[in-house]
Scaffold this active site. Structure first.
Site, PDB file in Angstrom:
ATOM      1  N   GLU A  26       0.828  -1.201   0.000  1.00  0.00           N
ATOM      2  CA  GLU A  26       0.000   0.000   0.000  1.00  0.00           C
ATOM      3  C   GLU A  26       0.871   1.264   0.000  1.00  0.00           C
ATOM      4  OE1 GLU A  26      -4.115  -1.261   1.963  1.00  0.00           O
ATOM      5  OE2 GLU A  26      -2.516  -1.170   3.435  1.00  0.00           O
ATOM      6  N   HIS A  64      -1.574   4.467   8.046  1.00  0.00           N
ATOM      7  CA  HIS A  64      -2.763   3.829   7.470  1.00  0.00           C
ATOM      8  C   HIS A  64      -3.073   2.581   8.282  1.00  0.00           C
ATOM      9  CE1 HIS A  64      -5.550   1.796   4.909  1.00  0.00           C
ATOM     10  NE2 HIS A  64      -4.682   0.861   4.558  1.00  0.00           N
ATOM     11  N   HIS A 114      -6.254  -0.482   9.509  1.00  0.00           N
ATOM     12  CA  HIS A 114      -7.560  -1.110   9.278  1.00  0.00           C
ATOM     13  C   HIS A 114      -8.275  -1.175  10.632  1.00  0.00           C
ATOM     14  CE1 HIS A 114      -5.668  -3.423   5.610  1.00  0.00           C
ATOM     15  NE2 HIS A 114      -5.720  -2.118   5.436  1.00  0.00           N
ATOM     16  N   TYR A 172     -11.276  17.735  20.173  1.00  0.00           N
ATOM     17  CA  TYR A 172     -10.013  17.150  19.708  1.00  0.00           C
ATOM     18  C   TYR A 172     -10.145  16.513  18.333  1.00  0.00           C
ATOM     19  CZ  TYR A 172      -7.461  18.540  23.723  1.00  0.00           C
ATOM     20  OH  TYR A 172      -6.828  19.322  24.648  1.00  0.00           O
ATOM     21  N   HIS A 185     -12.477  -0.054   4.171  1.00  0.00           N
ATOM     22  CA  HIS A 185     -11.039  -0.348   4.204  1.00  0.00           C
ATOM     23  C   HIS A 185     -10.351   0.281   5.422  1.00  0.00           C
ATOM     24  CE1 HIS A 185      -7.063  -0.353   1.659  1.00  0.00           C
ATOM     25  NE2 HIS A 185      -6.859  -0.649   2.914  1.00  0.00           N
TER      26      HIS A 185
END
Ligand SMILES: [Zn+2]
Length: 212
Positions: A73, A92, A94, A119, A159
């Site tokens: 990725e 990144h 999941h 926040y 995703h």
């Protein structure tokens, strides 16, 4: 921060996220910008047991110069850096609640989450949803690129999130804030909620301008 310290920081924060269940198996990846390229987590690696010496080091053209092969990725990271010259790190994941959010039917694709907490507004702000594409589909890179010029955080449908920061710690904290806010949002489904008003959001943006 020198490269050795950055390598250790990647390994430490990755393990911390793994230990707290924010990432699992071989999912999720991290990258950091260097003066002469990038460090990235390797393909097939688990965030719980990264080896600082085996992190993928890429040159400024994205070629592997040392370490293991980078995450499949990698393009999510390079696309984010291309569009956001001030970003020095990208995370990144999941992570479960963020992925759940990206599976919901009735969300606004221009901004998936309401401003539930200060926040969240300060660390993420607006969160656009990128349509689903199969892993490896280059259209995903195009879609992320389009949004990344205007947003440092995006949510890939079905995703997970991609979040850029000025530092790795910033990117990790913002990703965690997103995950916790997604969890809150899901907990509040079917309950009357009182998000921050547009005036309160504008006031936060004035007090804490985002500059990523
Ligand atoms: Zn992914």
């Amino acid at each position: 921060m020198n490269e050795t310290k950055l390598r250790d920081e990647i390994v430490g924060l990755a393990k911390s996220m793994f230990d707290r269940g924010l990432t699992f198996g071989s999912s999720g990846n991290i990258s950091v910008r260097l003066d002469d390229g990038w460090l990235m987590t390797p393909t097939g690696s688990t965030m719980g047991t990264l080896d600082p010496a085996r992190l993928s080091k890429l040159d400024i053209n994205g070629r592997l110069i040392s370490g293991d092969k980078p995450t499949k990725e990698a393009f999510l990271h390079t696309t984010m850096y291309e569009r956001r010259p001030k970003a020095n790190a990208v995370v990144h994941l999941h992570s479960t609640h963020s992925v759940a959010l990206g599976c919901l039917h009735d969300v606004d694709p221009a901004n998936v989450l309401p401003p539930l907490t200060a926040y969240f507004v300060m660390r993420i702000g607006t969160l656009p949803l990128i349509p689903y594409f199969a892993p490896g589909d280059l259209k995903l890179a195009e879609a992320v690129g389009e949004m990344a010029s205007r947003h440092h955080a995006v949510l890939l449908a079905n995703h997970g999130p991609v979040v850029a920061g000025k530092t790795l710690q910033d990117a990790v904290y913002a990703t965690e804030e997103l995950e916790e806010t997604a969890k809150l949002f899901l907990a509040l489904q079917n309950l009357r909620t009182r998000p921050l008003t547009s005036e309160q959001v504008a006031d936060l943006h004035r007090r804490f301008p985002q500059n990523i």
